[in-house]
Design a protein around this motif. Structure first.
Motif, mmCIF file in Angstrom:
data_model
loop_
_atom_site.group_PDB
_atom_site.id
_atom_site.type_symbol
_atom_site.label_atom_id
_atom_site.label_comp_id
_atom_site.label_asym_id
_atom_site.label_seq_id
_atom_site.Cartn_x
_atom_site.Cartn_y
_atom_site.Cartn_z
ATOM 1 N N VAL A 1 38.583 43.269 -140.703
ATOM 2 C CA VAL A 1 38.659 41.815 -140.856
ATOM 3 C C VAL A 1 39.608 41.220 -139.821
ATOM 4 O O VAL A 1 39.363 40.124 -139.292
ATOM 5 C CB VAL A 1 39.110 41.436 -142.285
ATOM 6 C CG1 VAL A 1 39.268 39.929 -142.417
ATOM 7 C CG2 VAL A 1 38.098 41.950 -143.311
ATOM 8 N N GLN A 2 40.666 41.969 -139.494
ATOM 9 C CA GLN A 2 41.611 41.492 -138.476
ATOM 10 C C GLN A 2 40.911 41.281 -137.135
ATOM 11 O O GLN A 2 41.246 40.353 -136.391
ATOM 12 C CB GLN A 2 42.761 42.493 -138.314
ATOM 13 C CG GLN A 2 43.843 42.047 -137.323
ATOM 14 C CD GLN A 2 44.592 40.809 -137.786
ATOM 15 O OE1 GLN A 2 45.150 40.795 -138.881
ATOM 16 N NE2 GLN A 2 44.597 39.759 -136.958
ATOM 17 N N GLN A 3 39.915 42.124 -136.835
ATOM 18 C CA GLN A 3 39.155 41.942 -135.599
ATOM 19 C C GLN A 3 38.448 40.582 -135.598
ATOM 20 O O GLN A 3 38.386 39.897 -134.568
ATOM 21 C CB GLN A 3 38.128 43.062 -135.440
ATOM 22 C CG GLN A 3 38.732 44.418 -135.151
ATOM 23 C CD GLN A 3 37.677 45.501 -135.000
ATOM 24 O OE1 GLN A 3 36.490 45.217 -134.791
ATOM 25 N NE2 GLN A 3 38.081 46.760 -135.126
ATOM 26 N N GLY A 4 37.908 40.201 -136.775
ATOM 27 C CA GLY A 4 37.279 38.896 -136.887
ATOM 28 C C GLY A 4 38.280 37.768 -136.730
ATOM 29 O O GLY A 4 37.987 36.743 -136.097
ATOM 30 N N VAL A 5 39.469 37.955 -137.289
ATOM 31 C CA VAL A 5 40.537 36.958 -137.147
ATOM 32 C C VAL A 5 40.945 36.825 -135.683
ATOM 33 O O VAL A 5 41.102 35.715 -135.149
ATOM 34 C CB VAL A 5 41.750 37.341 -138.014
ATOM 35 C CG1 VAL A 5 42.950 36.448 -137.701
ATOM 36 C CG2 VAL A 5 41.391 37.242 -139.494
ATOM 37 N N LEU B 1 40.829 33.385 -130.588
ATOM 38 C CA LEU B 1 40.632 33.169 -129.153
ATOM 39 C C LEU B 1 40.229 31.729 -128.841
ATOM 40 O O LEU B 1 40.391 31.269 -127.710
ATOM 41 C CB LEU B 1 39.548 34.129 -128.624
ATOM 42 C CG LEU B 1 39.891 35.616 -128.625
ATOM 43 C CD1 LEU B 1 38.676 36.431 -128.162
ATOM 44 C CD2 LEU B 1 41.093 35.901 -127.722
ATOM 45 N N ALA B 2 39.707 31.026 -129.847
ATOM 46 C CA ALA B 2 39.209 29.669 -129.632
ATOM 47 C C ALA B 2 40.303 28.609 -129.755
ATOM 48 O O ALA B 2 40.053 27.431 -129.495
ATOM 49 C CB ALA B 2 38.084 29.361 -130.625
ATOM 50 N N LYS C 1 47.985 29.382 -129.624
ATOM 51 C CA LYS C 1 48.778 30.286 -130.456
ATOM 52 C C LYS C 1 49.313 29.587 -131.692
ATOM 53 O O LYS C 1 49.340 30.153 -132.790
ATOM 54 C CB LYS C 1 49.926 30.868 -129.633
ATOM 55 C CG LYS C 1 50.744 31.918 -130.382
ATOM 56 C CD LYS C 1 51.802 32.549 -129.486
ATOM 57 C CE LYS C 1 52.598 33.610 -130.268
ATOM 58 N NZ LYS C 1 53.648 34.240 -129.403
ATOM 59 N N ALA C 2 49.725 28.328 -131.536
ATOM 60 C CA ALA C 2 50.273 27.577 -132.665
ATOM 61 C C ALA C 2 49.228 27.284 -133.733
ATOM 62 O O ALA C 2 49.564 27.053 -134.892
ATOM 63 C CB ALA C 2 50.894 26.273 -132.174
ATOM 64 N N GLU C 3 47.944 27.297 -133.332
ATOM 65 C CA GLU C 3 46.856 27.014 -134.281
ATOM 66 C C GLU C 3 46.248 28.286 -134.855
ATOM 67 O O GLU C 3 45.390 28.213 -135.729
ATOM 68 C CB GLU C 3 45.757 26.229 -133.572
ATOM 69 C CG GLU C 3 46.168 24.874 -133.061
ATOM 70 C CD GLU C 3 45.100 24.270 -132.158
ATOM 71 O OE1 GLU C 3 44.375 23.379 -132.623
ATOM 72 O OE2 GLU C 3 44.978 24.714 -131.001
#
Length: 610
Positions: free
Chosen positions: A551-555, A560-561, A564-566
């Motif tokens: 699931v972390q891979q999906g996160v 990437l879109a 960092k703050a978002e």
């Protein structure tokens, strides 16, 4: 303030109403096949003349029952042929259709019937009827309850035998573009649903434009033979409706098919959808983004289970790259060769799942996502993403076969203008914008300003070519403790694309960072557990490090879109499902944020107090 308008180049009728299409078809194209309906496991064709006769017979029954011009008649049923038949019969009688989702509770049914002042309701099953019975004492205006399984069509046909043609025609012809056609109650992510007043003119504007602009989907019917035969390319257009007709998205396709004489079928049971698609073989379909996500994720998981996961993954990457290269204007020779190989090995099977003849799909209700848009176009099914609301009779913008930009919801349709307000909200003006909310002037004034602009509540952008991109909901913007404004839907749409993820809710309002609550897809989870020799037990898997890593891979991909703050800094896997029946999703599969936040307040608190 940025603005873009598309000129109106077609003539929208200034007189008449939606029933004119049925009359014209029945008179001038009597033998054209306009519907196919399942009867005892076999699809039976219905001609334009037959449909006209059936509509007239049922409408006469409504008149005989005392339904007057302007009266509201509700429909509580799954998507089926009789839904469409009754919709037009109600209009023939000069009345107003009030759709109710068949999953609605007794309280929801009571609210809609009472607020609309419905004089009659047609239900599908005894279960639907019992919901009406439970609240009947609170509905003084309700005089009639008919049941489809109780032979409502036959009962009304018999009742109307003494109503003459002239009486019915006077009732039908007495309705004009400015008259109310339907009250569609917004499913609503918060509060009680409001009735959207959509006129015959709203539908006529929308469909006159849409049928013209989507000629690749609808227009070939004009080239078909009188008997509904094949066109020069051997394909008469057709579509199979499986979304709820209570939703404006499915409803506008229904009316468009009747207008253009596109063969229309209905599929009421999602469990039989693949079989129905195989038998019906539509040339185009419509669905909400979650359906496209599920098709992709299911295909991916089955490939993994069959030991073909690597091949499917490569095929998906090639399809996406091929579609992106087309946008760039040149597909490299090697990529074209790989695409041909995977078309034979993989893409053909995916197209077969939609019946084998489908070349276009229409998506609405929420953003589809750029990756999925390119994937489907890469396998040979162009998904035309559009944007609209119940208040706008469905589409305001749409990608068209000859004017498409994947990742956007297209340009405004003809005769429609879009504007981005100073705060980023999208405003629209056009003939498809509704007449206002039923018995709610204050609510109407909140969304339509004194210059006629409809305030959508959605945030978006307009590029230099007029293509619109949705970036979030105005009321759903999260403001972190550091003052960063975050649009959660961008992250949620991307994270839901992961095969293991069913639903997710991004949180972080007033908090130091962004996080997410995640529910898991049962089918994909079971396949993953088998593949990794894990116990197929949700409670155990929630604490499995390998699952969390997946699931972390999906996160990570979703992050990437955004900046960092978002980005999502933490997530919690939940041992529950968010469903329409559970009250967490609307019938159009939108997340009810307030409900989920209320139910999972402790889970959110736990993220920030670890």
């Amino acid at each position: 303030m940025r603005e873009y308008s598309t000129a109106l180049s077609v003539t929208v009728p200034a007189t008449g109403n939606l029933t004119d299409d049925v009359v014209t078809n029945g008179r001038d194209h009597a033998d054209a096949v306009v519907f196919s309906r399942p009867v005892e496991g076999t699809w039976h064709d219905v001609t334009a003349a037959q449909f006209l006769a059936e509509v007239r017979d049922v409408a006469k029954g409504l008149v005989a029952a005392g339904i007057e011009a302007g009266d509201r008649v509700a429909l509580l049923s799954r998507t089926r042929y009789e839904w469409t038949l009754l919709d037009y019969a109600i209009w023939f009688a000069g009345a107003v259709t009030v759709p109710i989702y068949e999953t609605s509770s007794a309280e929801q049914v009571a609210w809609i019937l009472a607020d609309s002042g419905a004089r009659g309701v047609v239900v599908e099953t005894p279960d639907h009827g019992s919901r009406v019975t439970q609240v009947r004492d609170r509905l003084p205006d309700l005089h009639h309850v008919w049941s489809l399984e109780g032979r409502a069509v036959q009962v009304l046909t018999t009742l109307g035998r003494d109503v003459d043609d002239a009486t019915l025609e006077a009732r039908r012809a007495g309705t004009g573009p400015g008259d109310l056609a339907t009250l569609i109650y917004t499913s609503g992510t918060t509060g009680r649903p409001k009735g959207c007043r959509l006129t015959h003119g709203n539908f006529m504007f929308e469909l006159t434009v849409a049928v013209d602009e989507l000629d690749e989907l609808f227009g070939r019917a004009r080239g078909a033979t009188a008997a509904g035969g094949e066109d020069a390319e051997g394909e008469a257009p057709s579509t199979l409706l499986f979304l709820p007709l209570a939703h404006v998205f499915a409803r506008i396709i229904q009316v468009g098919c009747v207008k253009a004489r596109v063969r229309l079928g209905h599929s009421a049971d999602i469990r039989h959808l693949v079989e129905d698609l195989g038998e019906f073989q539509p040339t185009f379909v419509l669905a909400v983004p979650r359906v496209f996500e599920k098709v992709f994720n299911t295909a991916s998981q089955r490939a993994v289970a069959d030991g073909r996961g690597a091949i499917f993954g490569r095929a998906a990457d090639v399809a996406i790259a091929w579609s992106r290269s087309r946008d760039a204007g040149r597909v490299p020779l090697r990529l074209r060769a790989q695409h041909r190989v995977f078309d034979a090995l993989v893409y053909g099977r995916l197209r077969d799942a939609l019946g084998g003849r489908c070349r276009y799909a229409v998506s609405g209700g929420a953003p589809l996502g750029e990756r999925l848009g390119h994937f489907y176009r890469g396998i040979g099914i162009t998904v035309l993403e559009g944007y609209g609301l119940t208040e706008t009779t469905a589409a305001l913008t749409a990608n068209l076969p000859d004017a498409q930009k994947v990742g956007t919801v297209g340009r405004p349709l003809q005769g429609t203008s879009v504007r981005v307000a100073d705060d980023g909200e999208l405003l629209f003006r056009g003939g498809q914008v509704f007449a206002g909310y039923w018995q709610a002037d204050e609510a109407t004034a909140e969304v339509i300003d004194d210059r006629g602009w409809f305030h959508t509540g959605d945030l978006g952008e307009i590029d230099d070519e007029g293509f619109v991109r949705i970036t979030g909901r105005k009321k759903e913007i999260i403001v972190t403790a550091g003052g960063k404004n975050v649009a959660p839907t961008v992250l949620e749409d991307l994270l839901r694309a992961h095969p293991l993820v069913d639903q997710c809710l991004v949180v972080g309002d007033g908090q130091p960072f962004i996080a997410a609550l995640v529910t898991l897809d049962p089918e994909s989870l079971s396949a993953w557990a088998t593949q990794h020799s894990k116990p197929d037990d949700l409670a155990t898997l929630l604490h499995d490090d390998d699952l969390r890593a997946e699931v972390q891979q999906g996160v990570d991909q979703a992050n990437l879109a955004v900046s960092k703050a978002e980005s999502i800094r933490a997530f919690t896997l939940l041992d529950t499902a968010w469903t329409e029946e559970g009250g967490q999703l609307t019938p159009s599969l939108k997340l009810k944020r307030s409900v989920v936040m209320r139910e999972h307040r402790d889970d959110v608190d736990a993220i920030y107090h670890r």
